[in-house]
Design an enzyme around this catalytic site. Sequence first.
Site, short mmCIF file in Angstrom:
data_model
loop_
_atom_site.label_atom_id
_atom_site.label_comp_id
_atom_site.label_asym_id
_atom_site.label_seq_id
_atom_site.Cartn_x
_atom_site.Cartn_y
_atom_site.Cartn_z
N SER A 49 0.81 -1.22 0.00
CA SER A 49 0.00 0.00 0.00
C SER A 49 0.84 1.27 0.00
O SER A 49 0.38 2.32 -0.42
CB SER A 49 -0.94 0.00 1.21
OG SER A 49 -0.21 -0.04 2.41
N ASP A 62 -3.79 8.04 8.15
CA ASP A 62 -4.92 7.23 8.64
C ASP A 62 -4.51 6.15 9.64
O ASP A 62 -5.21 5.17 9.83
CB ASP A 62 -5.62 6.56 7.45
CG ASP A 62 -4.70 5.60 6.70
OD1 ASP A 62 -3.51 5.47 7.08
OD2 ASP A 62 -5.17 4.96 5.73
N HIS A 71 -0.80 4.82 7.20
CA HIS A 71 -0.12 5.47 6.06
C HIS A 71 0.22 6.94 6.31
O HIS A 71 -0.42 7.61 7.10
CB HIS A 71 -1.00 5.34 4.81
CG HIS A 71 -1.41 3.93 4.54
ND1 HIS A 71 -2.65 3.43 4.87
CD2 HIS A 71 -0.72 2.88 4.02
CE1 HIS A 71 -2.71 2.16 4.53
NE2 HIS A 71 -1.55 1.79 4.03
#
Length: 326
Positions: free
Chosen positions: A37, A292, A295
């Site tokens: 991610s 968040d 990240h």
Amino acid sequence: MNILYLFSITIACGIFGNIISNANPLPYEAIFNFGDSTSDTGNAAFDHPPMDKNSPYGSTYFKHPAGRLSNGRLIIDFIAEAYGLPFLPPYKNITQSQEDIKRGVNFAYAGATALEFKYFDRSGVRPPATENSLNVQFELREIVPLIVESITNTTLALLEEGAVELVVPGNFPIGCNAGLLSMVNSKKKEDYDEFGCLISYNTFTEYFNEQLKNSIETLKQKHHQAKIIYFDYYNDAKRLYQAPQQYGFTSDKVEVLKACCGGGGPYNINEKFCGMPGTTVCFDPSKQINWDGAHFTEASHKQIAKGLVEGPFANPSLKSAPFKIA
Ligand SMILES: *[C@@H]1O[C@H](CO)[C@@H](O)[C@H](O)[C@H]1NC(C)=O
Ligand SMILES: *[C@@H]1O[C@H](CO)[C@@H](O)[C@H](O)[C@H]1NC(C)=O
């Protein structure tokens, strides 16, 4: 979020293609990226139901989620821009012309891990639902050789495919990560350093990065023809927590560790993930390091990318970039 994510961010790995045509004045002709991610620009999003149009993901830059787990551009986006290349198309959703694919493809997939799940089962390591962060560290150390081997194997495979310039990054200072801080939730003052980061997790990351660097060094000795660059994500990101105001972030010692988008609690992280009803987005995301929980914000990605492209956190350094990361 579980511990698998912590390892998954270590496998981000880019191949930079050398210029082969004089007609193309750019230092790198293409970037091929592998990772999770941290650098996924839309592969996982392609397989999952689309995020709500009003989702705060992507809101700072793209004005829609854009397949990225941040409020805007990722490190890989800033690197592509600096080298005059387009944002890397996710391989799952290549809609661009053949011409664009020649300039790079992104194989990163959010949630990817360096090791298959079976390794975690075998080693008995479980996500740390415990307050004893030190035990976790010792358990994790046991599987470091396997993770390093897995990354080294991938690097070797790419070299054998003919990669000429390769980037292997270490891991970020996970002890400063809002998601991890809130999960571990230690009440012991001595578990934290002067910046509020969990000492044992950062020490573990340093240990992991050293092992990875050693393994890459060995690989380099056997493959002189290739340039293998180490991205020092750890020190690049750590300076943001150590002198946040210098990089435009809030100087408030408590605020700086909080996620911008979340559902509350000491680190603005609870069981409600960013974007769910009951979560809020901070007033100015450019003042926060963390987006968040898991990240970084776009503002952090920009600073980290600057440290890689303009130095000193890429070793050896990348070719000099035609565009500044402003
Ligand atoms: C696929 O790419 C197109 C064009 O870039 C984009 O509009 C679309 O949202 C993408 N689809 C998914 C599921 O990400
Ligand atoms: C690395 O490659 C070797 C040789 O192909 C293989 O035996 C080993 O299982 C691989 N390790 C990992 C962790 O994938």
